[in-house]
Design a protein around this motif. Structure first.
Motif, PDB file in Angstrom:
ATOM      1  N   ILE A   9      -0.086  11.206   1.313  1.00  0.00           N
ATOM      2  CA  ILE A   9      -0.725  10.541   0.184  1.00  0.00           C
ATOM      3  C   ILE A   9      -0.797  11.515  -0.996  1.00  0.00           C
ATOM      4  O   ILE A   9      -1.270  12.640  -0.854  1.00  0.00           O
ATOM      5  CB  ILE A   9      -2.149  10.072   0.541  1.00  0.00           C
ATOM      6  N   TYR A  10      -0.334  11.041  -2.146  1.00  0.00           N
ATOM      7  CA  TYR A  10      -0.393  11.815  -3.384  1.00  0.00           C
ATOM      8  C   TYR A  10      -1.535  11.292  -4.254  1.00  0.00           C
ATOM      9  O   TYR A  10      -1.610  10.084  -4.499  1.00  0.00           O
ATOM     10  CB  TYR A  10       0.914  11.658  -4.177  1.00  0.00           C
ATOM     11  N   PRO A  11      -2.407  12.176  -4.735  1.00  0.00           N
ATOM     12  CA  PRO A  11      -3.399  11.730  -5.710  1.00  0.00           C
ATOM     13  C   PRO A  11      -2.702  11.577  -7.066  1.00  0.00           C
ATOM     14  O   PRO A  11      -1.903  12.437  -7.447  1.00  0.00           O
ATOM     15  CB  PRO A  11      -4.418  12.873  -5.734  1.00  0.00           C
ATOM     16  N   VAL A  12      -2.956  10.479  -7.747  1.00  0.00           N
ATOM     17  CA  VAL A  12      -2.298  10.240  -9.037  1.00  0.00           C
ATOM     18  C   VAL A  12      -3.334   9.803 -10.066  1.00  0.00           C
ATOM     19  O   VAL A  12      -4.365   9.237  -9.716  1.00  0.00           O
ATOM     20  CB  VAL A  12      -1.183   9.174  -8.918  1.00  0.00           C
ATOM     21  N   GLN A  13      -3.037  10.066 -11.314  1.00  0.00           N
ATOM     22  CA  GLN A  13      -3.941   9.653 -12.379  1.00  0.00           C
ATOM     23  C   GLN A  13      -3.504   8.340 -13.012  1.00  0.00           C
ATOM     24  O   GLN A  13      -4.339   7.544 -13.411  1.00  0.00           O
ATOM     25  CB  GLN A  13      -4.044  10.762 -13.426  1.00  0.00           C
ATOM     26  N   ASP A  14      -2.216   8.106 -13.111  1.00  0.00           N
ATOM     27  CA  ASP A  14      -1.695   6.872 -13.690  1.00  0.00           C
ATOM     28  C   ASP A  14      -0.883   6.159 -12.611  1.00  0.00           C
ATOM     29  O   ASP A  14       0.288   6.488 -12.377  1.00  0.00           O
ATOM     30  CB  ASP A  14      -0.840   7.195 -14.918  1.00  0.00           C
ATOM     31  N   LEU A  15      -1.512   5.190 -11.969  1.00  0.00           N
ATOM     32  CA  LEU A  15      -0.888   4.519 -10.829  1.00  0.00           C
ATOM     33  C   LEU A  15       0.393   3.797 -11.230  1.00  0.00           C
ATOM     34  O   LEU A  15       1.392   3.860 -10.506  1.00  0.00           O
ATOM     35  CB  LEU A  15      -1.889   3.559 -10.182  1.00  0.00           C
ATOM     36  N   ALA A  16       0.399   3.134 -12.366  1.00  0.00           N
ATOM     37  CA  ALA A  16       1.586   2.380 -12.788  1.00  0.00           C
ATOM     38  C   ALA A  16       2.787   3.303 -13.028  1.00  0.00           C
ATOM     39  O   ALA A  16       3.897   3.031 -12.553  1.00  0.00           O
ATOM     40  CB  ALA A  16       1.283   1.576 -14.048  1.00  0.00           C
ATOM     41  N   LYS A  17       2.569   4.388 -13.739  1.00  0.00           N
ATOM     42  CA  LYS A  17       3.669   5.327 -14.003  1.00  0.00           C
ATOM     43  C   LYS A  17       4.129   5.994 -12.713  1.00  0.00           C
ATOM     44  O   LYS A  17       5.333   6.178 -12.494  1.00  0.00           O
ATOM     45  CB  LYS A  17       3.237   6.385 -15.015  1.00  0.00           C
ATOM     46  N   SER A  18       3.182   6.351 -11.853  1.00  0.00           N
ATOM     47  CA  SER A  18       3.537   6.992 -10.579  1.00  0.00           C
ATOM     48  C   SER A  18       4.300   6.039  -9.683  1.00  0.00           C
ATOM     49  O   SER A  18       5.233   6.438  -8.984  1.00  0.00           O
ATOM     50  CB  SER A  18       2.279   7.500  -9.880  1.00  0.00           C
ATOM     51  N   LYS A  19       3.911   4.755  -9.687  1.00  0.00           N
ATOM     52  CA  LYS A  19       4.628   3.754  -8.889  1.00  0.00           C
ATOM     53  C   LYS A  19       6.089   3.675  -9.341  1.00  0.00           C
ATOM     54  O   LYS A  19       6.997   3.631  -8.512  1.00  0.00           O
ATOM     55  CB  LYS A  19       3.948   2.397  -9.020  1.00  0.00           C
ATOM     56  N   THR A  20       6.325   3.679 -10.639  1.00  0.00           N
ATOM     57  CA  THR A  20       7.689   3.642 -11.160  1.00  0.00           C
ATOM     58  C   THR A  20       8.458   4.890 -10.741  1.00  0.00           C
ATOM     59  O   THR A  20       9.590   4.808 -10.243  1.00  0.00           O
ATOM     60  CB  THR A  20       7.682   3.523 -12.697  1.00  0.00           C
ATOM     61  N   LEU A  21       7.843   6.056 -10.925  1.00  0.00           N
ATOM     62  CA  LEU A  21       8.508   7.317 -10.587  1.00  0.00           C
ATOM     63  C   LEU A  21       8.864   7.371  -9.102  1.00  0.00           C
ATOM     64  O   LEU A  21      10.010   7.655  -8.739  1.00  0.00           O
ATOM     65  CB  LEU A  21       7.605   8.496 -10.953  1.00  0.00           C
ATOM     66  N   PHE A  22       7.897   7.075  -8.215  1.00  0.00           N
ATOM     67  CA  PHE A  22       8.171   7.156  -6.784  1.00  0.00           C
ATOM     68  C   PHE A  22       9.124   6.058  -6.323  1.00  0.00           C
ATOM     69  O   PHE A  22       9.909   6.258  -5.399  1.00  0.00           O
ATOM     70  CB  PHE A  22       6.869   7.160  -5.975  1.00  0.00           C
ATOM     71  N   GLY A  48       2.160   7.352   0.072  1.00  0.00           N
ATOM     72  CA  GLY A  48       1.148   6.602  -0.647  1.00  0.00           C
ATOM     73  C   GLY A  48       0.723   7.280  -1.932  1.00  0.00           C
ATOM     74  O   GLY A  48       0.803   8.506  -2.068  1.00  0.00           O
ATOM     75  N   LEU A  49       0.256   6.457  -2.878  1.00  0.00           N
ATOM     76  CA  LEU A  49      -0.260   6.927  -4.156  1.00  0.00           C
ATOM     77  C   LEU A  49      -1.713   6.472  -4.254  1.00  0.00           C
ATOM     78  O   LEU A  49      -2.001   5.273  -4.148  1.00  0.00           O
ATOM     79  CB  LEU A  49       0.557   6.336  -5.309  1.00  0.00           C
ATOM     80  N   ASP A  50      -2.622   7.418  -4.444  1.00  0.00           N
ATOM     81  CA  ASP A  50      -4.055   7.122  -4.462  1.00  0.00           C
ATOM     82  C   ASP A  50      -4.656   7.495  -5.814  1.00  0.00           C
ATOM     83  O   ASP A  50      -4.795   8.679  -6.127  1.00  0.00           O
ATOM     84  CB  ASP A  50      -4.754   7.897  -3.344  1.00  0.00           C
ATOM     85  N   PRO A  51      -5.039   6.492  -6.639  1.00  0.00           N
ATOM     86  CA  PRO A  51      -5.622   6.803  -7.929  1.00  0.00           C
ATOM     87  C   PRO A  51      -7.032   7.378  -7.845  1.00  0.00           C
ATOM     88  O   PRO A  51      -7.571   7.843  -8.846  1.00  0.00           O
ATOM     89  CB  PRO A  51      -5.619   5.451  -8.654  1.00  0.00           C
ATOM     90  N   ASN A  52      -7.621   7.387  -6.652  1.00  0.00           N
ATOM     91  CA  ASN A  52      -8.960   7.953  -6.459  1.00  0.00           C
ATOM     92  C   ASN A  52      -8.921   9.296  -5.735  1.00  0.00           C
ATOM     93  O   ASN A  52      -9.959   9.873  -5.444  1.00  0.00           O
ATOM     94  CB  ASN A  52      -9.841   6.978  -5.682  1.00  0.00           C
ATOM     95  N   GLY A  53      -7.737   9.776  -5.446  1.00  0.00           N
ATOM     96  CA  GLY A  53      -7.588  11.003  -4.678  1.00  0.00           C
ATOM     97  C   GLY A  53      -8.236  12.218  -5.317  1.00  0.00           C
ATOM     98  O   GLY A  53      -8.876  13.021  -4.640  1.00  0.00           O
ATOM     99  N   HIS A  54      -8.091  12.365  -6.623  1.00  0.00           N
ATOM    100  CA  HIS A  54      -8.686  13.522  -7.293  1.00  0.00           C
ATOM    101  C   HIS A  54     -10.207  13.495  -7.168  1.00  0.00           C
ATOM    102  O   HIS A  54     -10.839  14.537  -7.001  1.00  0.00           O
ATOM    103  CB  HIS A  54      -8.267  13.571  -8.762  1.00  0.00           C
ATOM    104  N   ARG A  55     -10.791  12.297  -7.212  1.00  0.00           N
ATOM    105  CA  ARG A  55     -12.245  12.173  -7.049  1.00  0.00           C
ATOM    106  C   ARG A  55     -12.709  12.596  -5.659  1.00  0.00           C
ATOM    107  O   ARG A  55     -13.847  12.982  -5.474  1.00  0.00           O
ATOM    108  CB  ARG A  55     -12.685  10.733  -7.298  1.00  0.00           C
ATOM    109  N   HIS A  56     -11.813  12.484  -4.678  1.00  0.00           N
ATOM    110  CA  HIS A  56     -12.128  12.891  -3.310  1.00  0.00           C
ATOM    111  C   HIS A  56     -11.736  14.342  -3.035  1.00  0.00           C
ATOM    112  O   HIS A  56     -11.694  14.771  -1.895  1.00  0.00           O
ATOM    113  CB  HIS A  56     -11.433  11.974  -2.302  1.00  0.00           C
ATOM    114  N   GLY A  57     -11.407  15.079  -4.081  1.00  0.00           N
ATOM    115  CA  GLY A  57     -11.115  16.494  -3.919  1.00  0.00           C
ATOM    116  C   GLY A  57      -9.666  16.834  -3.638  1.00  0.00           C
ATOM    117  O   GLY A  57      -9.344  17.979  -3.354  1.00  0.00           O
ATOM    118  N   GLN A  58      -8.766  15.866  -3.692  1.00  0.00           N
ATOM    119  CA  GLN A  58      -7.361  16.146  -3.454  1.00  0.00           C
ATOM    120  C   GLN A  58      -6.742  16.719  -4.721  1.00  0.00           C
ATOM    121  O   GLN A  58      -6.843  16.126  -5.788  1.00  0.00           O
ATOM    122  CB  GLN A  58      -6.617  14.879  -3.044  1.00  0.00           C
ATOM    123  N   ASN A  59      -6.104  17.863  -4.582  1.00  0.00           N
ATOM    124  CA  ASN A  59      -5.424  18.492  -5.706  1.00  0.00           C
ATOM    125  C   ASN A  59      -3.921  18.448  -5.550  1.00  0.00           C
ATOM    126  O   ASN A  59      -3.188  18.941  -6.394  1.00  0.00           O
ATOM    127  CB  ASN A  59      -5.888  19.943  -5.863  1.00  0.00           C
TER     128      ASN A  59
END
Length: 114
Positions: A9-22, A48-59
């Motif tokens: 799982i990758y933490p992402v900030q922009d889910l739409a852009k990350s979905k396109t990239l991946f 997986g792409l998680d837009p809440n990952g950074h909030r859970h401490g994932q870097n």
């Protein structure tokens, strides 16, 4: 029993852009596409792409070990010196996850599917 790492799982900030990239990187359409998670399946591997990952401490990406007994595995790791990062929680369809870190700060993801 540990079935090995089958999910990253990758933490992402922009889910739409990350979905396109991946999508372009992996060459497939998402198998899950929600506002809180986008997932791809390639060669038996779930990405997986998680837009809440950074909030859970994932870097960075977290590798998830698939286990049969998430409670028992968490307890064994805590007894061996791991520290809880994210408690066991349900993420839909009966799937549960937890995140710990080892003594060196390495992130360990666990997942159990029904």
């Amino acid at each position: 029993m540990n079935k090995g790492i089958q999910t990253i799982i990758y933490p992402v900030q922009d889910l739409a852009k990350s979905k396109t990239l991946f999508g372009r990187l992996l060459g497939v359409e998402p198998t899950a596409d929600t506002p809180y998670y986008v997932g791809f399946s390639v060669g038996g591997q779930d990405i997986g792409l998680d837009p809440n990952g950074h909030r859970h401490g994932q870097n960075g990406p977290t590798a998830y070990h698939h286990v049969d007994d998430i409670e028992g595995t968490v307890q064994a790791l805590l007894e061996a010196g791991a520290e809880m990062v994210q408690d066991i929680e349900g993420v839909g369809d009966g799937k549960r996850i937890a995140v710990l870190k080892d003594m060196d700060g390495n992130i360990i993801g666990l997942t159990q599917t029904p």
